[in-house]
Design a protein around this motif. Structure first.
Motif, PDB file in Angstrom:
ATOM      1  N   GLY A  70      53.406-111.787 -33.542  1.00  0.00           N
ATOM      2  CA  GLY A  70      54.391-110.740 -33.383  1.00  0.00           C
ATOM      3  C   GLY A  70      54.870-110.668 -31.953  1.00  0.00           C
ATOM      4  O   GLY A  70      54.578-111.529 -31.128  1.00  0.00           O
ATOM      5  N   CYS A  71      55.606-109.626 -31.662  1.00  0.00           N
ATOM      6  CA  CYS A  71      56.208-109.431 -30.344  1.00  0.00           C
ATOM      7  C   CYS A  71      55.301-108.552 -29.482  1.00  0.00           C
ATOM      8  O   CYS A  71      54.996-107.428 -29.853  1.00  0.00           O
ATOM      9  CB  CYS A  71      57.576-108.777 -30.525  1.00  0.00           C
ATOM     10  N   TYR A  72      54.852-109.090 -28.352  1.00  0.00           N
ATOM     11  CA  TYR A  72      53.995-108.358 -27.423  1.00  0.00           C
ATOM     12  C   TYR A  72      54.874-107.652 -26.389  1.00  0.00           C
ATOM     13  O   TYR A  72      55.828-108.226 -25.886  1.00  0.00           O
ATOM     14  CB  TYR A  72      53.062-109.321 -26.676  1.00  0.00           C
ATOM     15  N   ALA A  91      50.477-100.679 -23.950  1.00  0.00           N
ATOM     16  CA  ALA A  91      51.038-101.922 -24.483  1.00  0.00           C
ATOM     17  C   ALA A  91      51.021-101.847 -26.001  1.00  0.00           C
ATOM     18  O   ALA A  91      50.324-101.012 -26.583  1.00  0.00           O
ATOM     19  CB  ALA A  91      50.213-103.130 -24.007  1.00  0.00           C
ATOM     20  N   TYR A  92      51.798-102.704 -26.640  1.00  0.00           N
ATOM     21  CA  TYR A  92      51.769-102.786 -28.099  1.00  0.00           C
ATOM     22  C   TYR A  92      52.136-104.187 -28.546  1.00  0.00           C
ATOM     23  O   TYR A  92      52.743-104.967 -27.807  1.00  0.00           O
ATOM     24  CB  TYR A  92      52.691-101.745 -28.747  1.00  0.00           C
ATOM     25  N   ILE A  93      51.741-104.477 -29.776  1.00  0.00           N
ATOM     26  CA  ILE A  93      52.172-105.698 -30.456  1.00  0.00           C
ATOM     27  C   ILE A  93      52.878-105.242 -31.721  1.00  0.00           C
ATOM     28  O   ILE A  93      52.300-104.518 -32.533  1.00  0.00           O
ATOM     29  CB  ILE A  93      50.985-106.609 -30.832  1.00  0.00           C
ATOM     30  N   CYS A  94      54.134-105.624 -31.867  1.00  0.00           N
ATOM     31  CA  CYS A  94      54.849-105.385 -33.124  1.00  0.00           C
ATOM     32  C   CYS A  94      54.426-106.522 -34.040  1.00  0.00           C
ATOM     33  O   CYS A  94      54.852-107.670 -33.880  1.00  0.00           O
ATOM     34  CB  CYS A  94      56.357-105.370 -32.896  1.00  0.00           C
ATOM     35  N   LEU A  95      53.522-106.235 -34.968  1.00  0.00           N
ATOM     36  CA  LEU A  95      52.903-107.275 -35.793  1.00  0.00           C
ATOM     37  C   LEU A  95      53.888-107.868 -36.787  1.00  0.00           C
ATOM     38  O   LEU A  95      54.661-107.146 -37.422  1.00  0.00           O
ATOM     39  CB  LEU A  95      51.716-106.686 -36.550  1.00  0.00           C
ATOM     40  N   ASP A  96      53.842-109.198 -36.926  1.00  0.00           N
ATOM     41  CA  ASP A  96      54.667-109.821 -37.960  1.00  0.00           C
ATOM     42  C   ASP A  96      54.026-109.561 -39.331  1.00  0.00           C
ATOM     43  O   ASP A  96      52.879-109.114 -39.430  1.00  0.00           O
ATOM     44  CB  ASP A  96      54.891-111.309 -37.687  1.00  0.00           C
ATOM     45  N   HIS A  97      54.784-109.820 -40.391  1.00  0.00           N
ATOM     46  CA  HIS A  97      54.324-109.486 -41.742  1.00  0.00           C
ATOM     47  C   HIS A  97      53.050-110.243 -42.129  1.00  0.00           C
ATOM     48  O   HIS A  97      52.181-109.692 -42.808  1.00  0.00           O
ATOM     49  CB  HIS A  97      55.439-109.724 -42.763  1.00  0.00           C
ATOM     50  N   ASP A  98      52.912-111.493 -41.692  1.00  0.00           N
ATOM     51  CA  ASP A  98      51.703-112.263 -42.008  1.00  0.00           C
ATOM     52  C   ASP A  98      50.459-111.626 -41.390  1.00  0.00           C
ATOM     53  O   ASP A  98      49.396-111.580 -42.002  1.00  0.00           O
ATOM     54  CB  ASP A  98      51.828-113.711 -41.519  1.00  0.00           C
ATOM     55  N   SER A  99      50.589-111.118 -40.163  1.00  0.00           N
ATOM     56  CA  SER A  99      49.451-110.478 -39.495  1.00  0.00           C
ATOM     57  C   SER A  99      49.054-109.194 -40.198  1.00  0.00           C
ATOM     58  O   SER A  99      47.867-108.886 -40.315  1.00  0.00           O
ATOM     59  CB  SER A  99      49.785-110.181 -38.031  1.00  0.00           C
ATOM     60  N   VAL A 100      50.034-108.436 -40.669  1.00  0.00           N
ATOM     61  CA  VAL A 100      49.737-107.198 -41.401  1.00  0.00           C
ATOM     62  C   VAL A 100      49.022-107.542 -42.706  1.00  0.00           C
ATOM     63  O   VAL A 100      48.025-106.914 -43.065  1.00  0.00           O
ATOM     64  CB  VAL A 100      51.030-106.393 -41.675  1.00  0.00           C
ATOM     65  N   TYR A 101      49.502-108.553 -43.402  1.00  0.00           N
ATOM     66  CA  TYR A 101      48.892-108.974 -44.666  1.00  0.00           C
ATOM     67  C   TYR A 101      47.459-109.476 -44.441  1.00  0.00           C
ATOM     68  O   TYR A 101      46.593-109.291 -45.291  1.00  0.00           O
ATOM     69  CB  TYR A 101      49.741-110.070 -45.313  1.00  0.00           C
TER      70      TYR A 101
END
Length: 190
Positions: A70-72, A91-101
């Protein structure tokens, strides 16, 4: 009631690092999983996200710790160039869908209704902070073990925020007496 069967604690996850130079893993901090506008984020401290330059950041996946995609995004270093001088440390990471799954089944993502989004809390309160202190982490062979910890305390008065150079719209400051803290695990003052 705050400490027992609290569903929001499942949104707090340990964050580990697989170092590039040694390939050894270590616990480096904690983060909180939050969903806003159909996107999932891992919120953490900027000093934790800074470890990305030293290796792969990892969180609990379905079968093992995994590196979130995702986007850091992190706060810039303060003018001193020293993260210790960063009063926001976010800080944050906008998690991609694969990481959420791929999140471990014990992980829960907080929804907007679980959050307090006002600019400043309406009244002073008792707060509980939760996480996986890196000093309590241990790596044996290929396993990372860690202790989940909480700390509760009453919020300080406005004058104490001012004395520290902080404000309530960006910080929560609690009074914590380390000499009289109660251990849930040991069921006594430690």
């Amino acid at each position: 009631a705050i400490l027992h069967d609290n569903p929001t604690f499942a949104a707090t996850v340990p964050i580990a690092l697989a170092r590039l130079d040694t390939q050894k893993s270590e616990l480096i901090g904690s983060g909180v999983l939050v969903r806003i506008a159909d996107r999932s984020f891992l919120l953490t401290a900027a000093h934790v996200a800074d470890f990305k330059s030293k290796g792969r950041i990892m969180i609990p996946g379905k079968d093992c710790f995994t590196s979130p995609g995702g986007c850091y995004s992190t706060m810039n270093l303060p003018p001193s160039g020293n993260r210790d001088d960063d009063k926001l440390d976010v800080a944050y990471i906008c998690l991609d869908h694969d990481s959420v799954y791929d999140l471990h089944s014990s992980c829960r993502t907080l929804e907007v209704q679980d959050l307090s989004l006002e600019a400043q809390p309406i009244r002073r309160s008792v707060y509980t902070f939760a996480g996986f202190p890196w000093r309590k982490g241990e790596v044996k062979r290929d396993a990372i073990s860690t202790e989940f910890g909480t700390m509760s305390g009453a919020e300080v008065q406005e004058r104490e925020y001012e004395a520290l150079g902080l404000n309530r719209s960006q910080h929560i400051v609690i009074r914590f007496n380390r000499d009289r803290s109660f251990s849930e695990r040991h069921q006594r003052v430690v």
